[in-house]
Structures are given as C-alpha cells and as structure tokens.
Design a protein around this motif. Structure first.
Motif, PDB file in Angstrom:
ATOM      1  N   THR A 139      41.710  40.232  20.737  1.00 40.87           N
ATOM      2  CA  THR A 139      41.971  39.941  21.307  1.00 40.87           C
ATOM      3  C   THR A 139      43.387  41.237  21.475  1.00 40.87           C
ATOM      4  N   ASP A 140      43.715  41.693  19.934  1.00 45.17           N
ATOM      5  CA  ASP A 140      44.398  42.979  20.348  1.00 45.17           C
ATOM      6  C   ASP A 140      44.015  44.124  20.772  1.00 45.17           C
ATOM      7  N   ILE A 141      43.384  44.357  21.063  1.00 48.28           N
ATOM      8  CA  ILE A 141      42.366  45.152  21.800  1.00 48.28           C
ATOM      9  C   ILE A 141      42.832  45.223  22.979  1.00 48.28           C
ATOM     10  N   VAL A 181      51.580  42.069  27.255  1.00 47.50           N
ATOM     11  CA  VAL A 181      50.042  40.936  27.052  1.00 47.50           C
ATOM     12  C   VAL A 181      50.226  41.247  25.858  1.00 47.50           C
ATOM     13  N   THR A 182      50.525  39.812  24.788  1.00 48.83           N
ATOM     14  CA  THR A 182      50.133  39.663  22.821  1.00 48.83           C
ATOM     15  C   THR A 182      49.384  38.932  22.777  1.00 48.83           C
ATOM     16  N   SER A 183      48.560  39.874  21.583  1.00 45.75           N
ATOM     17  CA  SER A 183      47.167  38.792  21.116  1.00 45.75           C
ATOM     18  C   SER A 183      47.413  37.281  21.135  1.00 45.75           C
ATOM     19  N   GLU A 184      48.322  37.447  20.682  1.00 45.79           N
ATOM     20  CA  GLU A 184      48.894  35.440  20.719  1.00 45.79           C
ATOM     21  C   GLU A 184      48.439  34.800  22.424  1.00 45.79           C
ATOM     22  N   PRO A 211      37.345  44.068  15.240  1.00 45.12           N
ATOM     23  CA  PRO A 211      36.958  43.639  13.793  1.00 45.12           C
ATOM     24  C   PRO A 211      36.189  41.904  14.339  1.00 45.12           C
ATOM     25  N   LEU A 212      35.288  42.114  13.223  1.00 40.86           N
ATOM     26  CA  LEU A 212      34.212  41.047  13.062  1.00 40.86           C
ATOM     27  C   LEU A 212      34.675  41.001  12.002  1.00 40.86           C
TER      28      LEU A 212
END
Length: 206
Positions: A16-18, A37-40, A87-88
């Motif tokens: 979501t961050d990327i 646009v946010t990760s949330e 991130p995994l």
C-alpha cells in the motif's frame, strides 16, 4: 486439504505504501489531478473489484473516465513495484517453501491483470505457485475464480488464505474453508481458522 489458495495484498505482502505513492504521482504528474492517495485509503479499498475501487476514488467522473484513470494508476503501480519490492510478511518465503513441498499452492486475487505476475517477478516466488487467477484474466469475481482454479487444477479440497471480509464471503460462496490472515487489512468474525503470521499455517497444514 489438498491445496492452498492465497490472496495477495494483506496476505503475502503489503504494497500500500508503494502503490499510494505511485498513484499520487501518476495522478499529479500525468493527469494533473492533485489527490493525496494514502496507504490507509488503499487498505480500505484493496480486495474489491477494480471498477468498484475506481468508483470510490473518482465518484464525480463518468464510468469510462474512472476506468481510464484507474488503469493508468495500475500501470504506474506495476512499474513502481518492479523497481521496489513491497514488504513481505514475516517468515513468508520459508513458509511458502515448506508448504509447497507438500501442497500445490495457488493465488486468487481481485486485482487487475498483470498484478499477480508483478508480485511473482518482484519477489522471485513464481516457483512456489502452480497457478493464479484474477478478474482481469477471467472477468469473474473472487468466488468464481476460486471455483475455476479448483476445477482447472482438479483440486478436491482446497483452503483459501485471505485477510478481508470479502475474502470470507467469496469462500462461503465457493464452498471453500477460509483461513483468516489477521495481520492483514480486514476483520472477520468466526473464520474456519485464524493466523497471526504466515508461519502459523505450518501448524495448521503440516
């Protein structure tokens, strides 16, 4: 249990961050739309079908324009994720390695065409999975794709691992037991089983 089907976002990785950064930059630099646009925000949208996400992102626009913009966002996210792997979740590769030695593994996601391929290429995990499907490939919703991958690969008793209530509903419709990835994006009451991290699957499945 003869096989395991996985969701992607909130289950295998957290992109979501990327993706938020890629969508924000695409909309600003290419479309001249200044939207943060946010990760949330994406966590609340991921797992839905792409036209539904587009409708919520751009409610004031026509359906045609919504789909055009979301397609551009998706292309931007593919490029970003190939440059920088998301991130995994903790212990994922070791868990997949052990599970794939015993069960055929698959992916079914409500994503756009090409996204699962990006995940497999960015992570190098293609050799762990025997197949994958999404609405972008088949035009089917998740329940239909769960049924289709089971039929195509002659699976008699798969389980599905996902992180949202929509995943749970799809599994109920498809008649497949649902293992809830509680570390992901959603909330589910009374799943078949619950895991707090990917390696918990080893206790359930091995």
């Amino acid at each position: 249990m003869d096989s395991i089907i996985f969701d992607v976002d909130g289950t295998l990785w957290n992109s979501t961050d990327i993706v938020a950064r890629a969508w924000t930059e695409y909309l600003r630099d290419v479309e001249n739309i200044h939207m943060d646009v946010t990760s949330e925000k994406l966590m609340s949208l991921f797992g839905q079908l792409l036209p539904d996400i587009a409708r919520q992102m751009f409610p004031e626009l026509s359906e045609q324009e919504q789909l055009r913009l979301i397609d551009g966002c998706c292309e931007a996210e593919h490029q970003a994720l190939l440059k920088e792997c998301a991130p995994l979740y903790e212990g994922l590769e070791e868990t997949l390695k052990k599970l794939s030695a015993r069960y055929p593994l698959y992916i079914v996601s409500n994503c756009q065409a090409g996204y699962i391929e990006v995940f497999l290429k960015a992570t190098g995990f293609a050799h762990y999975f025997q197949g994958h499907l999404c609405p972008g490939d088949t035009s089917l919703p998740k329940a239909g794709n769960i049924r289709k991958i089971a039929e195509d690969h002659h699976l008699s008793s798969p389980v599905y691992v996902g992180d949202t209530y929509g995943d749970y509903q799809a599994c109920t419709e498809a008649g497949v037991p649902f293992i809830f990835a509680a570390y992901g994006f959603g909330q589910v009451e009374n799943p078949y089983r619950r895991i707090e991290k990917p390696s918990d699957l080893l206790e359930i499945c091995m």
